[in-house]
Design a protein around this motif. Structure first.
Motif, PDB file in Angstrom:
ATOM      1  N   ASN A  25     -16.090   1.797  -6.017  1.00 22.34           N
ATOM      2  CA  ASN A  25     -16.944   2.763  -5.346  1.00 22.34           C
ATOM      3  C   ASN A  25     -16.285   4.143  -5.336  1.00 22.34           C
ATOM      4  O   ASN A  25     -15.079   4.265  -5.166  1.00 22.34           O
ATOM      5  CB  ASN A  25     -17.203   2.271  -3.909  1.00 22.34           C
ATOM      6  CG  ASN A  25     -18.237   3.077  -3.172  1.00 22.34           C
ATOM      7  OD1 ASN A  25     -18.163   4.298  -3.111  1.00 22.34           O
ATOM      8  ND2 ASN A  25     -19.193   2.392  -2.587  1.00 22.34           N
ATOM      9  N   ASN A  26     -17.087   5.207  -5.497  1.00 18.07           N
ATOM     10  CA  ASN A  26     -16.524   6.557  -5.529  1.00 18.07           C
ATOM     11  C   ASN A  26     -15.875   6.948  -4.202  1.00 18.07           C
ATOM     12  O   ASN A  26     -14.938   7.741  -4.172  1.00 18.07           O
ATOM     13  CB  ASN A  26     -17.568   7.595  -5.956  1.00 18.07           C
ATOM     14  CG  ASN A  26     -18.686   7.768  -4.947  1.00 18.07           C
ATOM     15  OD1 ASN A  26     -19.006   6.868  -4.174  1.00 18.07           O
ATOM     16  ND2 ASN A  26     -19.290   8.941  -4.945  1.00 18.07           N
ATOM     17  N   LYS A  27     -16.344   6.389  -3.079  1.00 17.72           N
ATOM     18  CA  LYS A  27     -15.732   6.701  -1.778  1.00 17.72           C
ATOM     19  C   LYS A  27     -14.332   6.104  -1.689  1.00 17.72           C
ATOM     20  O   LYS A  27     -13.406   6.745  -1.191  1.00 17.72           O
ATOM     21  CB  LYS A  27     -16.608   6.177  -0.637  1.00 17.72           C
ATOM     22  CG  LYS A  27     -17.922   6.904  -0.503  1.00 17.72           C
ATOM     23  CD  LYS A  27     -18.770   6.291   0.586  1.00 17.72           C
ATOM     24  CE  LYS A  27     -20.121   6.981   0.662  1.00 17.72           C
ATOM     25  NZ  LYS A  27     -20.977   6.341   1.672  1.00 17.72           N
ATOM     26  N   TYR A  28     -14.176   4.879  -2.158  1.00 14.02           N
ATOM     27  CA  TYR A  28     -12.863   4.228  -2.173  1.00 14.02           C
ATOM     28  C   TYR A  28     -11.907   5.029  -3.062  1.00 14.02           C
ATOM     29  O   TYR A  28     -10.775   5.319  -2.678  1.00 14.02           O
ATOM     30  CB  TYR A  28     -12.997   2.783  -2.677  1.00 14.02           C
ATOM     31  CG  TYR A  28     -11.691   2.030  -2.747  1.00 14.02           C
ATOM     32  CD1 TYR A  28     -11.272   1.249  -1.671  1.00 14.02           C
ATOM     33  CD2 TYR A  28     -10.889   2.088  -3.872  1.00 14.02           C
ATOM     34  CE1 TYR A  28     -10.072   0.556  -1.732  1.00 14.02           C
ATOM     35  CE2 TYR A  28      -9.691   1.398  -3.938  1.00 14.02           C
ATOM     36  CZ  TYR A  28      -9.288   0.632  -2.870  1.00 14.02           C
ATOM     37  OH  TYR A  28      -8.100  -0.053  -2.931  1.00 14.02           O
ATOM     38  N   THR A  29     -12.382   5.403  -4.241  1.00 10.60           N
ATOM     39  CA  THR A  29     -11.567   6.196  -5.170  1.00 10.60           C
ATOM     40  C   THR A  29     -11.183   7.536  -4.550  1.00 10.60           C
ATOM     41  O   THR A  29     -10.039   7.982  -4.673  1.00 10.60           O
ATOM     42  CB  THR A  29     -12.332   6.411  -6.494  1.00 10.60           C
ATOM     43  OG1 THR A  29     -12.649   5.131  -7.046  1.00 10.60           O
ATOM     44  CG2 THR A  29     -11.519   7.207  -7.488  1.00 10.60           C
ATOM     45  N   ALA A  30     -12.118   8.169  -3.871  1.00  9.48           N
ATOM     46  CA  ALA A  30     -11.839   9.454  -3.218  1.00  9.48           C
ATOM     47  C   ALA A  30     -10.788   9.290  -2.118  1.00  9.48           C
ATOM     48  O   ALA A  30      -9.895  10.139  -1.976  1.00  9.48           O
ATOM     49  CB  ALA A  30     -13.119  10.050  -2.651  1.00  9.48           C
ATOM     50  N   LEU A  31     -10.874   8.204  -1.344  1.00  6.90           N
ATOM     51  CA  LEU A  31      -9.885   7.973  -0.290  1.00  6.90           C
ATOM     52  C   LEU A  31      -8.505   7.742  -0.893  1.00  6.90           C
ATOM     53  O   LEU A  31      -7.511   8.288  -0.410  1.00  6.90           O
ATOM     54  CB  LEU A  31     -10.302   6.785   0.587  1.00  6.90           C
ATOM     55  CG  LEU A  31      -9.421   6.525   1.807  1.00  6.90           C
ATOM     56  CD1 LEU A  31      -9.487   7.708   2.776  1.00  6.90           C
ATOM     57  CD2 LEU A  31      -9.838   5.237   2.504  1.00  6.90           C
ATOM     58  N   ARG A  32      -8.445   6.955  -1.957  1.00  6.71           N
ATOM     59  CA  ARG A  32      -7.163   6.717  -2.640  1.00  6.71           C
ATOM     60  C   ARG A  32      -6.587   8.029  -3.153  1.00  6.71           C
ATOM     61  O   ARG A  32      -5.414   8.326  -2.934  1.00  6.71           O
ATOM     62  CB  ARG A  32      -7.345   5.729  -3.797  1.00  6.71           C
ATOM     63  CG  ARG A  32      -6.055   5.528  -4.609  1.00  6.71           C
ATOM     64  CD  ARG A  32      -6.247   4.579  -5.790  1.00  6.71           C
ATOM     65  NE  ARG A  32      -7.410   4.860  -6.626  1.00  6.71           N
ATOM     66  CZ  ARG A  32      -7.459   5.816  -7.553  1.00  6.71           C
ATOM     67  NH1 ARG A  32      -6.431   6.608  -7.772  1.00  6.71           N
ATOM     68  NH2 ARG A  32      -8.552   5.975  -8.279  1.00  6.71           N
ATOM     69  N   ARG A  33      -7.400   8.825  -3.815  1.00  2.87           N
ATOM     70  CA  ARG A  33      -6.925  10.119  -4.351  1.00  2.87           C
ATOM     71  C   ARG A  33      -6.470  11.050  -3.236  1.00  2.87           C
ATOM     72  O   ARG A  33      -5.464  11.741  -3.360  1.00  2.87           O
ATOM     73  CB  ARG A  33      -8.022  10.786  -5.179  1.00  2.87           C
ATOM     74  CG  ARG A  33      -8.215  10.140  -6.519  1.00  2.87           C
ATOM     75  CD  ARG A  33      -9.190  10.940  -7.371  1.00  2.87           C
ATOM     76  NE  ARG A  33      -9.445  10.230  -8.597  1.00  2.87           N
ATOM     77  CZ  ARG A  33     -10.632  10.131  -9.174  1.00  2.87           C
ATOM     78  NH1 ARG A  33     -11.689  10.720  -8.635  1.00  2.87           N
ATOM     79  NH2 ARG A  33     -10.779   9.457 -10.290  1.00  2.87           N
ATOM     80  N   PHE A  34      -7.234  11.097  -2.136  1.00  6.26           N
ATOM     81  CA  PHE A  34      -6.874  11.927  -0.990  1.00  6.26           C
ATOM     82  C   PHE A  34      -5.487  11.528  -0.470  1.00  6.26           C
ATOM     83  O   PHE A  34      -4.627  12.380  -0.245  1.00  6.26           O
ATOM     84  CB  PHE A  34      -7.933  11.781   0.110  1.00  6.26           C
ATOM     85  CG  PHE A  34      -7.545  12.414   1.417  1.00  6.26           C
ATOM     86  CD1 PHE A  34      -7.596  13.787   1.587  1.00  6.26           C
ATOM     87  CD2 PHE A  34      -7.133  11.620   2.486  1.00  6.26           C
ATOM     88  CE1 PHE A  34      -7.240  14.376   2.803  1.00  6.26           C
ATOM     89  CE2 PHE A  34      -6.783  12.194   3.688  1.00  6.26           C
ATOM     90  CZ  PHE A  34      -6.838  13.571   3.851  1.00  6.26           C
ATOM     91  N   ALA A  35      -5.285  10.234  -0.277  1.00  5.49           N
ATOM     92  CA  ALA A  35      -4.000   9.751   0.236  1.00  5.49           C
ATOM     93  C   ALA A  35      -2.865  10.069  -0.736  1.00  5.49           C
ATOM     94  O   ALA A  35      -1.830  10.615  -0.337  1.00  5.49           O
ATOM     95  CB  ALA A  35      -4.076   8.249   0.499  1.00  5.49           C
ATOM     96  N   GLN A  36      -3.068   9.775  -1.995  1.00  3.56           N
ATOM     97  CA  GLN A  36      -2.013   9.995  -2.984  1.00  3.56           C
ATOM     98  C   GLN A  36      -1.716  11.475  -3.179  1.00  3.56           C
ATOM     99  O   GLN A  36      -0.555  11.877  -3.245  1.00  3.56           O
ATOM    100  CB  GLN A  36      -2.386   9.315  -4.304  1.00  3.56           C
ATOM    101  CG  GLN A  36      -2.364   7.798  -4.175  1.00  3.56           C
ATOM    102  CD  GLN A  36      -2.896   7.068  -5.397  1.00  3.56           C
ATOM    103  OE1 GLN A  36      -3.735   7.578  -6.136  1.00  3.56           O
ATOM    104  NE2 GLN A  36      -2.418   5.850  -5.602  1.00  3.56           N
TER     105      GLN A  36
END
Length: 175
Positions: free
Chosen positions: A28-39
């Protein structure tokens, strides 16, 4: 709406299951966005052990043999908190205060309040009380829990060191 970047200076981000559930599957794009935000921001979301248990039991709905939360832990952007020290008076007090706050705010009895909600307060207090974090941002999709955590921890003398970020708002801001 607040700027997500203004919260990045926090030493620790404590998150509830609602944040990850709202993001959906790993693809999901939201999951990917959260991962990218954290990293991108060098954040490792700290989750209470109760939250990990809630999120760890869904392998049939995700990648076979690997839950999204375990993938996030393996990638380093989520960490499971240490066991809560219930003998620490500050930890026990904030958990009790949050349970009372949520019960009053939601017009429910205290025994109906999810233990994971009070665990957010326990983890945040333990991080601050031990000196392992100078400040904590609690990310939850439960507004009553978020407000309760802030109020309880500020009452213990940690004003300006605790902040609540609505998980739905965070997702909206980063996607």
């Amino acid at each position: 709406m607040s700027d997500v970047g203004s919260n990045i200076e926090s030493d620790a981000w404590v998150a509830d299951s609602g944040l990850f559930i709202a993001c959906g599957r790993q693809q999901n794009n939201k999951y990917t966005a959260l991962r990218r935000f954290a990293q991108r921001n060098g954040i490792s979301f700290v989750i209470p052990q109760r939250v990990y248990a809630e999120l760890g039991g869904a392998p049939n709905r995700s990648t076979p043999g690997q839950t999204p939360i375990n993938s996030a832990i393996d990638a380093g952007w989520v960490t499971v908190a240490d066991e809560l020290d219930y003998t620490n008076g500050a930890v026990a007090a904030v958990m009790d205060n949050v349970r009372r706050f949520i019960a009053q705010a939601s017009n429910r009895s205290e025994d109906q309040i999810e233990k994971a909600d009070t665990a957010l307060a326990g983890v945040a207090m333990q991080l601050l009380d031990s000196g392992n974090a100078a400040s904590v941002t609690v990310v939850t999709t439960d507004t009553d829990a978020g407000k309760g955590v802030v109020r309880a921890i500020e009452a213990r003398g940690f004003e300006e060191q605790i902040e609540f970020k609505n998980g739905f708002d965070l997702i909206e801001e980063i996607t």
